[in-house]
Scaffold this active site. Structure first.
Site, PDB file in Angstrom:
ATOM      1  N   PRO A  10      81.784  48.135  12.504  1.00  7.87           N
ATOM      2  CA  PRO A  10      81.720  46.696  12.264  1.00  7.87           C
ATOM      3  C   PRO A  10      82.626  45.865  13.175  1.00  7.87           C
ATOM      4  CG  PRO A  10      82.920  47.809  10.505  1.00  7.87           C
ATOM      5  CD  PRO A  10      82.270  48.879  11.335  1.00  7.87           C
ATOM      6  N   ASN A  11      82.055  44.757  13.596  1.00  5.84           N
ATOM      7  CA  ASN A  11      82.753  43.721  14.379  1.00  5.84           C
ATOM      8  C   ASN A  11      82.970  44.093  15.845  1.00  5.84           C
ATOM      9  OD1 ASN A  11      83.074  41.918  12.108  1.00  5.84           O
ATOM     10  ND2 ASN A  11      84.551  43.401  11.333  1.00  5.84           N
ATOM     11  N   ARG A  18      86.295  38.484  20.157  1.00  7.81           N
ATOM     12  CA  ARG A  18      87.060  38.752  18.951  1.00  7.81           C
ATOM     13  C   ARG A  18      88.532  39.017  19.286  1.00  7.81           C
ATOM     14  NH1 ARG A  18      86.899  44.580  15.868  1.00  7.81           N
ATOM     15  NH2 ARG A  18      88.125  43.918  14.086  1.00  7.81           N
ATOM     16  N   TYR A  23      92.138  42.930  21.361  1.00  7.54           N
ATOM     17  CA  TYR A  23      91.051  43.806  21.839  1.00  7.54           C
ATOM     18  C   TYR A  23      90.622  43.543  23.285  1.00  7.54           C
ATOM     19  CZ  TYR A  23      90.787  44.807  16.849  1.00  7.54           C
ATOM     20  OH  TYR A  23      91.093  45.178  15.559  1.00  7.54           O
ATOM     21  N   ASN A  74      84.311  54.759  16.885  1.00  4.79           N
ATOM     22  CA  ASN A  74      85.236  53.716  16.448  1.00  4.79           C
ATOM     23  C   ASN A  74      84.641  53.125  15.167  1.00  4.79           C
ATOM     24  OD1 ASN A  74      86.904  51.565  15.985  1.00  4.79           O
ATOM     25  ND2 ASN A  74      86.916  50.846  18.108  1.00  4.79           N
ATOM     26  N   ALA A  77      87.142  48.873  10.635  1.00  2.00           N
ATOM     27  CA  ALA A  77      87.923  48.855   9.390  1.00  2.00           C
ATOM     28  C   ALA A  77      87.473  49.917   8.380  1.00  2.00           C
ATOM     29  CB  ALA A  77      87.868  47.464   8.764  1.00  2.00           C
ATOM     30  N   HIS A  80      89.703  52.911   7.424  1.00  2.00           N
ATOM     31  CA  HIS A  80      90.840  52.878   6.511  1.00  2.00           C
ATOM     32  C   HIS A  80      90.471  53.102   5.050  1.00  2.00           C
ATOM     33  CE1 HIS A  80      92.621  51.495  10.166  1.00  2.00           C
ATOM     34  NE2 HIS A  80      91.928  50.371  10.171  1.00  2.00           N
ATOM     35  N   ASP A  87      82.873  61.620   4.351  1.00  2.00           N
ATOM     36  CA  ASP A  87      82.004  62.701   3.870  1.00  2.00           C
ATOM     37  C   ASP A  87      80.890  63.004   4.866  1.00  2.00           C
ATOM     38  OD1 ASP A  87      83.437  63.116   1.555  1.00  2.00           O
ATOM     39  OD2 ASP A  87      82.001  62.125   0.224  1.00  2.00           O
ATOM     40  N   GLU A  98      87.801  60.322  16.682  1.00  2.00           N
ATOM     41  CA  GLU A  98      88.104  58.976  16.171  1.00  2.00           C
ATOM     42  C   GLU A  98      88.781  58.179  17.278  1.00  2.00           C
ATOM     43  OE1 GLU A  98      90.973  59.141  12.986  1.00  2.00           O
ATOM     44  OE2 GLU A  98      91.134  56.961  12.860  1.00  2.00           O
ATOM     45  N   HIS A 100      90.290  54.208  18.537  1.00  2.00           N
ATOM     46  CA  HIS A 100      90.628  52.805  18.269  1.00  2.00           C
ATOM     47  C   HIS A 100      91.151  52.198  19.553  1.00  2.00           C
ATOM     48  CE1 HIS A 100      90.146  53.542  14.049  1.00  2.00           C
ATOM     49  NE2 HIS A 100      90.878  54.633  14.197  1.00  2.00           N
ATOM     50  N   SER A 102      93.065  49.438  19.607  1.00  2.00           N
ATOM     51  CA  SER A 102      94.446  49.008  19.363  1.00  2.00           C
ATOM     52  C   SER A 102      95.270  50.172  18.825  1.00  2.00           C
ATOM     53  CB  SER A 102      94.459  47.853  18.362  1.00  2.00           C
ATOM     54  OG  SER A 102      93.946  48.276  17.110  1.00  2.00           O
ATOM     55  N   ARG A 107     100.282  48.165  13.777  1.00  2.00           N
ATOM     56  CA  ARG A 107      99.726  46.940  13.190  1.00  2.00           C
ATOM     57  C   ARG A 107      99.986  46.909  11.678  1.00  2.00           C
ATOM     58  NH1 ARG A 107      93.823  46.107  15.243  1.00  2.00           N
ATOM     59  NH2 ARG A 107      94.228  44.041  14.330  1.00  2.00           N
ATOM     60  N   ARG A 111      96.242  49.454   8.145  1.00  2.00           N
ATOM     61  CA  ARG A 111      95.607  50.152   9.271  1.00  2.00           C
ATOM     62  C   ARG A 111      96.287  51.485   9.580  1.00  2.00           C
ATOM     63  NH1 ARG A 111      92.289  45.981  11.404  1.00  2.00           N
ATOM     64  NH2 ARG A 111      93.281  43.967  11.073  1.00  2.00           N
TER      65      ARG A 111
END
Ligand code: DQA
Length: 143
Positions: A10-11, A18, A23, A74, A77, A80, A87, A98, A100, A102, A107, A111
């Site tokens: 998302p985002n 953004r 970012y 990525n 959110a 978290h 799962d 995984e 990210h 940032s 942060r 996070r």
């Protein structure tokens, strides 16, 4: 043909617009273009979904595909708090890295926790768009 899937949550479709202080100003398209030039010999596929269900469906599809070398993910959110995504990652044989952009540990406190980290093969965070490159290299080096 074997491929690596870059999966964005998302985002991340808003990259470039953004919170550029966090970012950067590069769009998702530009980041992908750079990765495709750098890894010209690899079939790099990409999907971005804002919804948890679509991300899970994508993990299921690529994760059981024998041609999928692995997934650079990525989860935004969802990282978290989404046990459903954790799962799904645990359920699939394909390795998931995984990533990210940032440095999530530097942060807000919410996070600092990743519920997907224990089911991923490793984590890359804090290197901006380069986090994706490092994630791809990690998959290639263990392949
Ligand atoms: C992010 C970090 C997450 O905490 C955040 O919710 C994102 C982006 C990153 O790439 O730094 O959406 O995954």
């Amino acid at each position: 043909m074997k491929y690596i899937l870059i999966l964005n949550g998302p985002n991340l479709n808003l990259l470039g617009q953004r919170e550029p202080g966090i970012y950067g100003t590069e769009t998702l398209e530009t980041i992908l273009e750079g990765l495709r030039i750098r890894f010209a010999e690899i079939d790099l596929r990409h999907e971005q979904h804002n919804g948890e269900g679509e991300l899970i469906d994508t993990l299921h599809a690529a994760g059981f595909d024998p041609d999928c070398i692995g997934i650079v993910f990525n989860a935004g959110a969802y990282t978290h708090y989404s046990y459903a995504i954790a799962d799904a990652i645990a359920a699939i044989p394909a390795p998931v890295v995984e990533v990210h952009m940032s440095n999530v540990q530097a942060r807000e406190e919410f996070r600092h926790r990743s519920v997907i980290a224990p089911v991923c093969c490793g984590t890359v965070a804090g290197f901006g768009a380069d986090s994706y490159r490092l994630g791809i290299e990690a998959l290639l080096s263990r392949h």
